[in-house]
Every structure is written in C-alpha cells, then in structure tokens.
Design a protein around this motif. Structure first.
Motif, short mmCIF file in Angstrom:
data_model
loop_
_atom_site.label_atom_id
_atom_site.label_comp_id
_atom_site.label_asym_id
_atom_site.label_seq_id
_atom_site.Cartn_x
_atom_site.Cartn_y
_atom_site.Cartn_z
N ARG A 186 -51.75 -85.50 1.53
CA ARG A 186 -50.55 -84.85 1.00
C ARG A 186 -49.96 -85.60 -0.19
O ARG A 186 -49.59 -85.01 -1.20
CB ARG A 186 -49.51 -84.72 2.12
CG ARG A 186 -48.31 -83.85 1.74
CD ARG A 186 -47.25 -83.90 2.82
NE ARG A 186 -47.84 -83.64 4.13
CZ ARG A 186 -47.22 -83.89 5.29
NH1 ARG A 186 -46.02 -84.43 5.28
NH2 ARG A 186 -47.81 -83.62 6.44
N PRO B 153 -43.84 -84.06 -1.93
CA PRO B 153 -44.63 -83.99 -0.68
C PRO B 153 -44.19 -82.85 0.23
O PRO B 153 -45.02 -82.23 0.90
CB PRO B 153 -44.37 -85.36 -0.04
CG PRO B 153 -44.08 -86.26 -1.20
CD PRO B 153 -43.32 -85.42 -2.16
N VAL C 184 -45.75 -79.69 -1.07
CA VAL C 184 -47.18 -79.69 -0.76
C VAL C 184 -47.39 -79.34 0.71
O VAL C 184 -48.30 -78.57 1.05
CB VAL C 184 -47.81 -81.06 -1.09
CG1 VAL C 184 -49.23 -81.14 -0.54
CG2 VAL C 184 -47.82 -81.29 -2.60
N ARG C 185 -46.56 -79.91 1.56
CA ARG C 185 -46.68 -79.61 3.00
C ARG C 185 -46.50 -78.11 3.24
O ARG C 185 -47.26 -77.51 4.02
CB ARG C 185 -45.63 -80.39 3.78
CG ARG C 185 -45.66 -80.10 5.27
CD ARG C 185 -44.55 -80.84 5.99
NE ARG C 185 -44.58 -80.54 7.42
CZ ARG C 185 -43.66 -80.96 8.27
NH1 ARG C 185 -42.64 -81.69 7.85
NH2 ARG C 185 -43.76 -80.65 9.55
N MET D 173 -49.63 -76.33 2.11
CA MET D 173 -50.74 -76.54 3.05
C MET D 173 -50.56 -75.68 4.30
O MET D 173 -51.53 -75.10 4.81
CB MET D 173 -50.82 -78.02 3.43
CG MET D 173 -51.39 -78.92 2.33
SD MET D 173 -51.56 -80.64 2.88
CE MET D 173 -52.60 -81.32 1.58
#
Length: 260
Positions: free
Chosen positions: A196, A207, A210-211, A214
C-alpha cells in the motif's frame, strides 16, 4: 545433410543418457543432455553464444519431481537457484528467451490438463516416454516444420482444457474491464508486488485512498485477497506496473520494485 541439435533435459541420469545415446546414433542428429532446468538454460545460452543453437529441447514433464521411493538420480536445484523450475515452467522460460527453439515434453503418462499447460507455455509436442524412437524422431522433425504433435487419445481432453482456460480468461477480462482507469493502475501495482505504501508513493495518493481503491478492486473482481486478485489479473493478461526510474545527482534509482 542439415543436422538437428537436440538437448535432452531429464534429472534421471539413466533415462537421459539412454535417450541421448539412441538419438546420437541417427546420422543427422547432434544431442546433449542436461540434468536440471538451470543446466538446460546454461547449455542453451552457451550454444547460442557459440553460434551453434539447439533446435529442439526434450523436457521431462516431471523435471525435479522426486522418483517414487526416493530422490531423483540427479540433484534437483534449490528453489532459490535461478531457473529452478519444473518441466512446464522451463518450457515457458525457453519460449521467452529462445523463441527459435522448439520444445517437446516427455511424459510418463497422458495428462490432458498438464498437456494443455505445456501447449500454453509454448510446447510444440507431447510424447510418451515409452514411445518408439521412430515416433520421437517423427515428432522432432515435425515440430521443426512448425507442426504441433499430440497423441490422438489426448486431443479431446486437451481441447476441453484449453476451452475452459479461454472461458476463464474471458470472464477475468470482463471483470477487469469493470474497473476504473485508476483502479486498473492500482491493480497493475498489485501485480508488481507493491504494498500500500509503495502504491501511494508511486501514484501520488494517500495510503487511505490507496486502501479504498484496493478494496474496490477486490470487490469488483469478486475476490477476498490480494493474491486472488493478482491471479485473476494474470489470467486476464494484466501485466505488472513498470518500475519508476528516478535520477538523483547523476545516479539512477529504480523505485516501486519491492514490497513495502
């Protein structure tokens, strides 16, 4: 007379030496043997450097698999060794590195699934180890004419396996197409093995963002783990994100090529 250069790759010495000796008796065949994947790759590289490349490589389908009741006659390379692979993986490596070399897989038994994998990896033939020398020579000469050779009894099973694999690929492609462009970027980073934090640095995102991406990727692909998402992506033909090159004071540094 044009000579055919053949490399036998089998980690059972008696079989490899016997087969090599039988092939060497043919007036138009030059043959050598290798006892492992790494040894085969080195032999192919050496032959190419000497401008005497091999034409055909005969690969044991169970290369590196212990014999019943004991270890292989020749030592199996450690997993950390470069090129320490099974027979089908070796076919794929040879196809990528030496596309002019034809691969034929030698098998103890007919296995439609394994044969289909061999063809997908780039093999041009599948032959039983106990076939006649004349049959093997026919296959060797045939693959050099760009023919594909399979035992008739395997054809139906192999076609079924290839059709199923194509169906799975098509379904995977449809799922990947449902992703947004940014989610596809994130997926490619996941295929590259980035964590990540590394993805965030690469895409200039937080982050937390990005999480979220994902999680969206996993949800849209219908999987519950990064490994499953990567496997599906590879079936769909999604490649890894390219490493980022950063120049600092004349030095070149590659970023984004390791787990974070």
């Amino acid at each position: 007379m044009a000579r055919i250069r053949v490399l036998v790759v089998d980690d059972h010495r008696i079989f490899a030496e016997s087969l090599a000796a039988a092939l060497a008796a043919e007036p138009d065949v030059d043959v050598a043997a290798a006892g492992s994947g790494p040894a085969a790759l080195r032999a192919l590289e050496r032959a190419a450097a000497e401008a005497r490349p091999y034409d055909v490589i005969l690969v044991d389908a169970e290369l590196g698999v212990p014999a019943p009741g004991g270890a292989p006659v020749l030592p199996v390379p450690r997993p950390e060794e470069p090129g320490a692979v099974d027979g089908i993986s070796l076919v794929a490596q040879v196809r990528a590195a030496r596309p002019g070399v034809r691969s034929v897989v030698l098998a103890e038994k007919d296995d439609p699934r394994c044969a289909a994998r061999a063809l997908q990896a780039g093999a041009s033939g599948w032959v039983a180890k106990d076939c006649s020398l004349q049959r093997l020579l026919t296959v060797i000469r045939g693959v050099l004419r760009d023919e594909t050779h399979l035992p008739p009894a395997l054809l139906t099973g192999v076609l079924r396996e290839l059709t199923t694999a194509r169906k799975h690929r098509t379904e995977s492609e449809q799922l990947v197409e449902s992703l947004t462009p940014r989610e596809r970027e994130v997926l490619r980073c996941m295929v590259a093995g980035l964590g990540r934090k590394a993805v965030a640095e690469r895409l200039f995102l937080s982050p937390h963002t990005v999480r979220t991406h994902m999680q969206n990727v996993l949800g849209k692909l219908g999987v519950h783990s990064t490994l499953a998402a990567v496997a599906l992506a590879r079936r769909a033909g999604v490649g890894p994100a390219e490493p980022v090159t950063v120049r600092l004071a004349g030095d070149v540094v590659e970023r984004g090529s390791q787990l974070a």
